[in-house]
Write an enzyme that holds these catalytic residues in place. Structure first.
Site, PDB file in Angstrom:
ATOM      1  N   HIS A 136      23.266 -41.518 -13.004  1.00  0.00           N
ATOM      2  CA  HIS A 136      22.989 -40.093 -12.790  1.00  0.00           C
ATOM      3  C   HIS A 136      22.025 -39.858 -11.620  1.00  0.00           C
ATOM      4  O   HIS A 136      21.950 -38.752 -11.104  1.00  0.00           O
ATOM      5  CB  HIS A 136      22.482 -39.433 -14.073  1.00  0.00           C
ATOM      6  CG  HIS A 136      21.046 -39.674 -14.403  1.00  0.00           C
ATOM      7  ND1 HIS A 136      20.635 -40.555 -15.389  1.00  0.00           N
ATOM      8  CD2 HIS A 136      19.905 -39.141 -13.895  1.00  0.00           C
ATOM      9  CE1 HIS A 136      19.317 -40.538 -15.475  1.00  0.00           C
ATOM     10  NE2 HIS A 136      18.846 -39.694 -14.572  1.00  0.00           N
ATOM     11  N   ASP A 148      25.512 -45.251 -17.904  1.00  0.00           N
ATOM     12  CA  ASP A 148      24.582 -44.628 -16.960  1.00  0.00           C
ATOM     13  C   ASP A 148      23.887 -45.668 -16.079  1.00  0.00           C
ATOM     14  O   ASP A 148      22.685 -45.582 -15.827  1.00  0.00           O
ATOM     15  CB  ASP A 148      23.549 -43.771 -17.690  1.00  0.00           C
ATOM     16  CG  ASP A 148      22.835 -42.798 -16.746  1.00  0.00           C
ATOM     17  OD1 ASP A 148      23.395 -42.489 -15.677  1.00  0.00           O
ATOM     18  OD2 ASP A 148      21.712 -42.377 -17.057  1.00  0.00           O
ATOM     19  N   GLY A 161      11.963 -38.809 -12.450  1.00  0.00           N
ATOM     20  CA  GLY A 161      11.599 -39.732 -11.379  1.00  0.00           C
ATOM     21  C   GLY A 161      11.485 -41.160 -11.862  1.00  0.00           C
ATOM     22  O   GLY A 161      11.632 -42.109 -11.097  1.00  0.00           O
ATOM     23  N   ASN A 162      11.233 -41.335 -13.188  1.00  0.00           N
ATOM     24  CA  ASN A 162      11.236 -42.687 -13.771  1.00  0.00           C
ATOM     25  C   ASN A 162      12.651 -43.230 -13.944  1.00  0.00           C
ATOM     26  O   ASN A 162      12.839 -44.448 -14.091  1.00  0.00           O
ATOM     27  CB  ASN A 162      10.564 -42.694 -15.141  1.00  0.00           C
ATOM     28  CG  ASN A 162       9.074 -42.916 -15.092  1.00  0.00           C
ATOM     29  OD1 ASN A 162       8.303 -42.080 -15.551  1.00  0.00           O
ATOM     30  ND2 ASN A 162       8.639 -44.033 -14.541  1.00  0.00           N
ATOM     31  N   SER A 163      13.647 -42.348 -13.954  1.00  0.00           N
ATOM     32  CA  SER A 163      15.022 -42.764 -14.234  1.00  0.00           C
ATOM     33  C   SER A 163      15.468 -43.881 -13.308  1.00  0.00           C
ATOM     34  O   SER A 163      15.351 -43.786 -12.088  1.00  0.00           O
ATOM     35  CB  SER A 163      15.979 -41.581 -14.076  1.00  0.00           C
ATOM     36  OG  SER A 163      15.761 -40.612 -15.066  1.00  0.00           O
ATOM     37  N   GLY A 178      38.350 -46.153 -31.226  1.00  0.00           N
ATOM     38  CA  GLY A 178      38.977 -44.845 -31.382  1.00  0.00           C
ATOM     39  C   GLY A 178      38.808 -44.260 -32.766  1.00  0.00           C
ATOM     40  O   GLY A 178      39.761 -43.729 -33.349  1.00  0.00           O
ATOM     41  N   VAL A 179      37.571 -44.346 -33.296  1.00  0.00           N
ATOM     42  CA  VAL A 179      37.291 -43.758 -34.592  1.00  0.00           C
ATOM     43  C   VAL A 179      36.035 -42.901 -34.514  1.00  0.00           C
ATOM     44  O   VAL A 179      35.181 -43.103 -33.656  1.00  0.00           O
ATOM     45  CB  VAL A 179      37.087 -44.832 -35.696  1.00  0.00           C
ATOM     46  CG1 VAL A 179      38.348 -45.639 -35.908  1.00  0.00           C
ATOM     47  CG2 VAL A 179      35.903 -45.741 -35.366  1.00  0.00           C
TER      48      VAL A 179
END
Length: 382
Positions: free
Chosen positions: A101, A133, A208-210, A261-262
């Site tokens: 992101h 991510d 900003g830590n991301s 797929g559950v």
């Protein structure tokens, strides 16, 4: 991630940091310390500050900070920092890990990296994965100060001391200290699904830590910071998951997540009573996605009739007591194409069924936010 040469290089940096470190010192749990000067040599005064060597936080900070970077993104490709900023960390002579992101939507040539010695480099995206991510960037001419940090391959201990290093609020070369306050959390991802096996910490996390590292006091990366919340709660993508994803991004530019797929619902006392279970264990299958691997293998519960659905109590011989355990096992132990064994309770009887996993990208669907009560919208599952 680091090879033997890089490990040697890190030991040299560590030894140098132990001799010249300037103290952060005395920080209590949940307090943030900021270095306002980004230079790795800034503020060092030599032997006069020798008592600062008593701080393990100082040593860890000095041993890792030169490998932590500021990531600036200009969506228009004009100038430095035009579109936002985040953090990242070096893993080898050419590559940096950050959050997807942070760099998503960046134009060609629009990602620039600032190192702790104030040098700038332009970076390109090698690969990115929205579901975890994570993104890997390439820098052609890595500064000599930046040694690769290593990602651990084990689960951290709750209560273990950690440091979050990065650029919160644009304040470069900043460190906050805390502990691991939870593991195996399931958090929403920007892609609308969920990220399993995440780490919860009380180290302050801010915009900003991301993309920055959450490290142990040995300077090893235990997680990649990706989210903060109020009341001093932050989250990091587990290094165990990052190891799998980053390796694939380096090799193929993409990563395929295993998918059943559950949608599942935790089995509490009320559901256990309705089904006739002696104890509240496992997860109830509340939904099966059409044409997904679980379709025709697992039986979903009908509305208002929990006893009509399968309860998953084990996967490949390992007990399943929560949804988080099921998702973490799939994320960390399996791959698309693997056949797994599920032990289920069906019509009051235990039986084993086999299911061959597919890649999540084949069955994209929107997911509701995590945290709702059972019955409030579709259940969330792997």
């Amino acid at each position: 991630m680091a090879d033997s040469d890089r490990c040697t290089r890190r030991r040299v940096l560590r030894a140098a940091g132990a001799v010249t470190a300037l103290g952060i010192g005395g920080a209590g749990v949940g307090t943030a310390q900021n270095e306002t000067d980004g230079s790795s040599d800034a503020g060092q005064t030599g032997e006069a500050d020798g008592d600062a060597l008593d701080s393990p936080y100082t040593e860890t900070y000095r041993n890792t900070i030169d490998s932590v970077v500021l990531v600036t993104v200009a969506p228009t490709g004009i100038g430095r920092g035009g579109g936002g900023l985040g953090s990242g960390f070096v893993i080898d002579e050419q590559h940096i890990v950050t959050n997807n992101h942070v760099v998503q939507g960046a134009s060609e040539g629009g990602i620039e990296i600032q190192f702790n010695n104030q040098e700038w480099r332009t970076a390109s995206v090698v690969g990115a994965d929205a579901y975890s991510d994570l993104a890997v960037l390439r820098v052609e001419d890595m500064p000599d100060i930046a040694a690769g940090l290593s990602l651990v391959d084990s689960e951290p201990a709750i209560g273990q001391e950690v440091l979050a290093i990065g650029n919160p609020l644009g304040l470069n070369a900043s460190v906050s200290q805390g502990i691991v306050s939870g593991v195996d959390r399931v958090l929403p991802s920007p892609a609308g699904t969920s990220i399993p096996a995440t780490i919860q910490t009380d180290a302050p996390i801010n915009p900003g830590n991301s993309g920055g590292p959450l490290v142990n006091l040995e300077g090893e990366v235990i997680g990649v910071v990706f989210a903060g919340a109020d009341q001093t709660i932050g989250f990091a993508i587990s290094a165990r998951l990052a190891n799998r994803v980053v390796s694939a991004l380096l090799e193929d530019g993409s990563y395929e997540h295993p998918y059943m797929g559950v949608g599942v619902i935790p089995v509490g006392p009320d559901i256990a009573d309705a089904i006739g279970l002696e104890e509240a264990i496992g997860v109830l299958v509340g939904e099966v996605v059409p044409n997904a691997p679980a379709d025709g293998v697992l039986r979903p519960a009908q509305r208002g009739q929990p006893s009509s659905g399968d309860v998953i109590v084990a996967i490949d011989g390992q007990a399943v007591t929560t949804q988080a355990q099921l998702q973490s096992y799939l994320a960390l132990q399996t791959s698309p194409g693997d056949t797994i064994e599920l032990e289920v309770v069906r019509d009051g009887e235990r039986q084993t069924v086999e299911l061959t996993l597919a890649a999540r990208q084949e069955f994209e669907q929107p997911q509701p936010p995590i945290g709702g009560e059972p019955g409030q919208g579709p259940p969330i599952g792997p």
